[in-house]
Write a protein that holds these residues in place. Structure first.
Motif, PDB file in Angstrom:
ATOM      1  N   LEU A  16       0.834  -1.205   0.000  1.00 22.92           N
ATOM      2  CA  LEU A  16       0.000   0.000   0.000  1.00 22.92           C
ATOM      3  C   LEU A  16       0.867   1.254   0.000  1.00 22.92           C
ATOM      4  CD1 LEU A  16      -2.972   1.164   0.437  1.00 22.92           C
ATOM      5  CD2 LEU A  16      -2.365   1.196   2.861  1.00 22.92           C
ATOM      6  N   LYS A  17       1.858   1.280   0.872  1.00 26.34           N
ATOM      7  CA  LYS A  17       2.761   2.430   0.937  1.00 26.34           C
ATOM      8  C   LYS A  17       3.541   2.581  -0.370  1.00 26.34           C
ATOM      9  CE  LYS A  17       3.542   1.955   5.935  1.00 26.34           C
ATOM     10  NZ  LYS A  17       4.573   1.654   6.958  1.00 26.34           N
TER      11      LYS A  17
ATOM     12  N   ARG B 272       3.651   5.803  -2.923  1.00 28.36           N
ATOM     13  CA  ARG B 272       4.893   6.465  -3.340  1.00 28.36           C
ATOM     14  C   ARG B 272       5.024   6.487  -4.865  1.00 28.36           C
ATOM     15  NH1 ARG B 272       7.164   3.213   1.230  1.00 28.36           N
ATOM     16  NH2 ARG B 272       7.298   4.648   3.011  1.00 28.36           N
ATOM     17  N   THR B 273       4.595   5.409  -5.527  1.00 25.75           N
ATOM     18  CA  THR B 273       4.610   5.378  -6.992  1.00 25.75           C
ATOM     19  C   THR B 273       3.737   6.489  -7.550  1.00 25.75           C
ATOM     20  OG1 THR B 273       5.052   3.002  -7.122  1.00 25.75           O
ATOM     21  CG2 THR B 273       3.967   4.010  -9.020  1.00 25.75           C
TER      22      THR B 273
ATOM     23  N   PHE C  49      -1.966   9.061 -13.935  1.00 30.65           N
ATOM     24  CA  PHE C  49      -1.082   8.544 -14.975  1.00 30.65           C
ATOM     25  C   PHE C  49      -1.187   9.334 -16.285  1.00 30.65           C
ATOM     26  CE2 PHE C  49      -1.660   5.006 -12.066  1.00 30.65           C
ATOM     27  CZ  PHE C  49      -0.380   4.490 -11.969  1.00 30.65           C
ATOM     28  N   LEU C  50      -1.988  10.400 -16.293  1.00 28.93           N
ATOM     29  CA  LEU C  50      -2.201  11.157 -17.531  1.00 28.93           C
ATOM     30  C   LEU C  50      -1.165  12.229 -17.777  1.00 28.93           C
ATOM     31  CD1 LEU C  50      -6.088  11.559 -17.607  1.00 28.93           C
ATOM     32  CD2 LEU C  50      -4.660   9.872 -18.792  1.00 28.93           C
ATOM     33  N   GLY C  51      -0.256  12.422 -16.837  1.00 30.86           N
ATOM     34  CA  GLY C  51       0.793  13.411 -17.040  1.00 30.86           C
ATOM     35  C   GLY C  51       0.695  14.560 -16.069  1.00 30.86           C
TER      36      GLY C  51
ATOM     37  N   LEU D 119       1.847  -1.187 -10.175  1.00 32.61           N
ATOM     38  CA  LEU D 119       1.251  -1.210  -8.845  1.00 32.61           C
ATOM     39  C   LEU D 119       1.298  -2.617  -8.265  1.00 32.61           C
ATOM     40  CD1 LEU D 119      -1.882   0.918  -9.778  1.00 32.61           C
ATOM     41  CD2 LEU D 119       0.147   1.730  -8.552  1.00 32.61           C
ATOM     42  N   ARG D 120       1.420  -2.685  -6.961  1.00 29.21           N
ATOM     43  CA  ARG D 120       1.508  -3.977  -6.285  1.00 29.21           C
ATOM     44  C   ARG D 120       0.164  -4.371  -5.691  1.00 29.21           C
ATOM     45  NH1 ARG D 120       6.528  -3.207  -2.249  1.00 29.21           N
ATOM     46  NH2 ARG D 120       5.527  -5.026  -1.315  1.00 29.21           N
TER      47      ARG D 120
END
Length: 387
Positions: free
Chosen positions: A28-29, A33-34, A219-221, A248-249
């Motif tokens: 989750l963390k 961060r991603t 994720f679109l910029g 993502l995990r």
């Protein structure tokens, strides 16, 4: 009255045989961060509504706070009050908590007492907040949500003069302006149109921060990040558009225990409605998980109209993927374990229904739904275990 001995025994049973979802807080963390790295100049918040997408708002919010998150979004004032208490209990007092679905005037005192920021999406919301803070004799920040194409919640251009008048009159302190992207996980041009309209609304409140991006929007910029993003499903490892693939995990792992294993002859059938017609001698593992736990009947292997012509879901047990057999029932699901070595599946063996080996989005696709529904629909019998 339940005896202490029985209560103790029940607790042991709950830990061993009942379904559970294991919550990987490190994953989750890492997901937060991603997402945070995608918006270099702004902050990254977290949608923790619906009890943290079914995983426990207090647990996931504490973990996200420890990762660096300070902005949290819930749907209802009651959710916000509970979250404030939970975070305060851990000395996480500087979190900002936003309430997405507006408010009635009776909820204003609770917002003020617990420092919740209401998201005002109608003139009725604006009026209620203004009257409430005036009664209290104080100012407090609020957010404004504008309608830009989703046609769900939001103020429109006609409301601007009234909103600006409330701001000038001192009953409205606009700290944030926001909108919600309707199609950020699809490439259809709507997101760019919404962004352009949103920026025109936001320009009316130059002192306020701006929030546009949901999970897929992250994720679109950088043009979508603005000052604050509001990821939800992406935090929990769900699909957030093609650009999120592989980044993502998985966070939640749903498992349940085998209760019984039996061998059934070819030509017989299994489950309600004899939906699973067996073409071979079949070993069936009956698992203690059903639609009362949130494992959808639509994920059945056969016998459900939605599934006609399409395969059902699979589970992972003893290192192998196996199909769901027949109809998922209220408390039980059947698995075809014929191809798994017999000595590896016995009562007590746990099967994974989604997690690292069975992507939650694959299960959702098999059930004709989305990962959001699988997470938020987890029933109260499913034990949540953070790790």
């Amino acid at each position: 009255m339940t005896s202490p001995r029985l209560a103790e025994t029940s607790e042991v049973v709950a830990q061993t045989r009942m379904p559970r979802v294991e919550i990987d807080l490190d994953a989750l963390k890492a997901n937060w961060r991603t997402l945070d790295a995608l918006n270099g100049r702004g902050r990254t918040g977290a949608a923790v509504k619906a009890d943290g997408y079914g995983l426990g708002a207090a647990r996931v919010s504490a973990a996200l706070y420890d990762a660096g998150c300070r902005d949290f979004f819930v749907a209802w004032v009651e959710e916000g009050v509970a979250l404030r208490r939970a975070l305060a209990a851990g000395d996480r007092n500087d979190a900002r908590i936003y309430v997405l679905q507006g408010l009635e005037i009776g909820a204003v005192p609770a917002c003020l007492a617990t420092r919740l920021v209401p998201v005002l999406s109608s003139l009725a919301d604006v009026a209620a907040w203004g009257e409430g803070v005036e009664r209290a004799g104080r100012r407090a920040p609020a957010a404004l949500q504008f309608e830009t194409g989703m046609n769900r919640l939001g103020l429109d251009a006609a409301a601007l003069p009234i909103v600006k008048a409330a701001e000038a009159g001192g009953t409205l302190d606009v700290a944030l302006v926001m909108t919600h992207l309707a199609s950020a996980d699809e490439e259809n041009g709507q997101s760019a149109e919404q962004r352009a309209l949103f920026l025109r609304f936001a320009a009316e409140f130059p002192q306020a921060e701006r929030s546009l991006a949901n999970s897929a929007g992250c994720f679109l910029g950088p043009g979508y990040g603005c000052d604050l993003t509001r990821p939800g499903i992406a935090l929990y490892g769900g699909w957030a558009g093609a650009l999120s693939h592989g980044r993502l995990r998985p966070v939640a792992t749903l498992t349940a225990a085998v209760l019984q294993v039996r061998t059934v002859k070819a030509g017989e059938a299994a489950g309600y409605g004899a939906a699973a017609e067996l073409s071979r001698d079949t070993r069936i593992a009956t698992v203690g998980l059903g639609y009362a736990d949130g494992y959808l009947r639509a994920a059945s292997g056969a016998g459900v109209p939605l599934r006609e012509g399409r395969p059902g879901a699979t589970a992972f047990i003893a290192g192998q993927h196996v199909p769901v057999l027949g109809r998922v029932s209220m408390d039980l699901t059947l698995l075809d374990v014929t191809d798994v070595p017999a000595d590896l599946v016995e009562p007590g063996t746990r099967a994974e229904f989604f997690g690292p080996n069975v992507p939650i989005d694959d299960v959702a696709d098999a059930a004709g739904t989305i990962a959001y529904e699988l997470l938020t629909g987890l029933g109260p019998r499913v034990r949540r275990v953070g790790r």
